[in-house]
Design an enzyme around this catalytic site. Structure first.
Site, mmCIF file in Angstrom:
data_model
loop_
_atom_site.group_PDB
_atom_site.id
_atom_site.type_symbol
_atom_site.label_atom_id
_atom_site.label_comp_id
_atom_site.label_asym_id
_atom_site.label_seq_id
_atom_site.Cartn_x
_atom_site.Cartn_y
_atom_site.Cartn_z
ATOM 1 N N LEU A 227 43.719 40.587 0.390
ATOM 2 C CA LEU A 227 43.295 39.204 0.134
ATOM 3 C C LEU A 227 41.993 38.970 -0.101
ATOM 4 O O LEU A 227 41.441 37.966 -0.881
ATOM 5 C CB LEU A 227 43.594 38.536 1.680
ATOM 6 C CG LEU A 227 43.173 37.105 1.941
ATOM 7 C CD1 LEU A 227 43.708 36.211 0.983
ATOM 8 C CD2 LEU A 227 43.459 36.924 3.355
ATOM 9 N N ALA B 192 39.953 51.648 7.559
ATOM 10 C CA ALA B 192 40.931 52.139 8.501
ATOM 11 C C ALA B 192 40.928 53.642 7.883
ATOM 12 O O ALA B 192 40.959 53.916 6.770
ATOM 13 C CB ALA B 192 42.216 51.645 8.483
ATOM 14 N N GLU C 239 39.182 37.298 7.276
ATOM 15 C CA GLU C 239 38.850 38.767 7.876
ATOM 16 C C GLU C 239 39.705 39.587 7.282
ATOM 17 O O GLU C 239 40.156 40.618 7.676
ATOM 18 C CB GLU C 239 39.041 38.575 9.605
ATOM 19 C CG GLU C 239 37.984 37.550 10.043
ATOM 20 C CD GLU C 239 37.859 38.019 11.657
ATOM 21 O OE1 GLU C 239 37.973 39.011 11.899
ATOM 22 O OE2 GLU C 239 37.852 37.025 12.371
ATOM 23 N N GLU D 158 25.331 9.637 15.434
ATOM 24 C CA GLU D 158 24.624 8.409 15.521
ATOM 25 C C GLU D 158 25.154 7.323 16.362
ATOM 26 O O GLU D 158 24.234 6.966 17.278
ATOM 27 C CB GLU D 158 24.600 7.571 14.305
ATOM 28 C CG GLU D 158 23.948 8.083 12.987
ATOM 29 C CD GLU D 158 24.941 8.812 12.074
ATOM 30 O OE1 GLU D 158 24.868 8.856 10.856
ATOM 31 O OE2 GLU D 158 26.107 9.340 12.598
ATOM 32 N N ARG E 299 33.712 33.040 14.283
ATOM 33 C CA ARG E 299 35.044 32.393 14.303
ATOM 34 C C ARG E 299 35.108 31.026 15.011
ATOM 35 O O ARG E 299 35.596 30.042 14.343
ATOM 36 C CB ARG E 299 36.103 33.181 15.164
ATOM 37 C CG ARG E 299 36.541 34.288 14.476
ATOM 38 C CD ARG E 299 37.577 35.090 15.344
ATOM 39 N NE ARG E 299 38.124 36.253 14.924
ATOM 40 C CZ ARG E 299 39.002 37.160 15.627
ATOM 41 N NH1 ARG E 299 39.326 36.900 16.689
ATOM 42 N NH2 ARG E 299 39.134 38.236 14.998
#
Length: 359
Positions: free
Chosen positions: A293, A156, A288, A46, A178
């Site tokens: 994880l 992989a 990623e 603003e 990213r």
């Protein structure tokens, strides 16, 4: 409001812990001011739009993608700036979840005789501000999990060869993603195997996302590219209370920021990790991998969006799976995501999914 939302998105990944807001000021049929939250979170949208509009703001309509702030922080409140500029009408889709605002901005405007309209493109605005809201409401950032896999879900080969599963067009899209997030996050296994930089490249000069590595014991090579660049690009290491003190000292000496997190069994507790990241101000995290994880985040129901890039070849069962073991006994235990988008990206398929049913 569409234009204001588009402007606000220019700030995504650059404004944390503040929201990425857009503002358009219209007088009659003419746009007299445009602005979006500046890198670092200030000046606010603003303020920038009003500075551009000048005297033309008097009697104009301001389209803002979030309720104008009402509190004195590093800068005066935007609601007060709109009142002082003589704006006649404010259109904003949503109330701010920040407890310092939470309706007070709208109250200030109405008390000053300014017409306030809410609810316009509220769903789109809620999506854009989801990370900011999550941090305010639950204390954690919004998490996007990205996986680039073969047709059969491998990241992989059995020997660990993984570059490149997807093509250059898909990789460029990932760099753009990213850049729109506050941080890029990987596990220690990915950091060791791929020796990544985790920067947003070929996106022009801009603030880089924070690189976050999840490593209970800080067992990432001290000569890795992440370590060698820690003085130049922010690197945060989330570790457990049992991390070796000499390693802590070494990483801090290299310029990394260490965040000690709690454990869940033998692994870092991802709720504790995301809470620590939220406490540091992050609102949008782009994960990623790797597989362990990804499984930890999914198992804890902490993934808000899935982004997949699927290539047109198979690796086979001996390849490394994109997601580690989840321990599911039946399909009903799997968290369901709703499809948002599917498109071709240079011969690979990109598909985006969000938590729960789409409203």
């Amino acid at each position: 409001m569409d234009l204001a939302l588009t402007l606000g998105r220019r700030g995504q990944g650059l404004t944390w812990p503040n929201p990425a807001v857009g503002c358009v000021i219209v007088r009659g049929t003419r746009v007299v001011g445009r602005g979006w939250t500046a890198p670092g979170g200030r000046p606010h949208a603003e303020t920038r739009a009003l500075a551009q509009a000048g005297d033309a703001a008097r009697g104009a309509t301001a389209y803002v993608t979030l309720e104008p702030c009402a509190h004195h922080g590093a800068t005066p409140p935007c609601a007060g700036a709109l009142i002082a500029a003589g704006v006649a009408r404010v259109v904003a889709p949503l109330e701010d979840h920040d407890p310092r605002v939470a309706g007070r901005g709208f109250e200030m405007l109405r008390a000053a005789g300014i017409e306030v309209r809410t609810g316009v493109l509220a769903e789109a605005a809620a999506c854009d501000h989801a990370g900011f809201f999550l941090r305010n409401d639950l204390g954690r950032p919004r998490v996007t999990l990205k996986l680039a896999t073969s047709f059969d879900g491998r990241i992989a080969t059995a020997t660990g060869h993984s570059q490149w599963i997807t093509g250059p067009a898909a990789r460029r899209v990932v760099h753009a993603m990213r850049a729109r997030h506050d941080a890029v996050m990987v596990g220690a296994g990915t950091a060791r195997a791929d020796d990544p930089m985790l920067t947003a490249r070929d996106m022009g000069a801009r603030r880089q996302p924070v690189r976050v590595v999840i490593s209970r014991r800080l067992d990432v090579p001290l000569m890795s590219r992440l370590a060698r660049s820690a003085q130049d690009v922010p690197l945060w290491m989330c570790h457990g209370p049992d991390a070796d003190p000499p390693l802590r000292e070494a990483w801090e000496g290299l310029g990394a920021r260490l965040l000690e997190c709690g454990l869940s069994g033998r692994h870092l507790d991802m709720g504790s990790v995301l809470g620590a990241l939220g406490n540091e101000g992050l609102t949008r995290v782009f994960c990623e991998g790797g597989g362990a994880l990804a499984a930890s985040l999914l198992g804890a129901d902490l993934v808000d969006e899935l982004v997949g890039f699927t290539a047109g070849f198979a690796i086979g069962a001996e390849g490394l799976p994109g997601i580690g073991a989840l321990g599911l006994g039946n399909l009903e235990e799997a968290g369901r995501f709703s499809l948002m988008e599917t498109r071709d990206v240079g011969g690979d398929v990109m598909h985006r999914w969000t938590r729960g049913p789409l409203s």
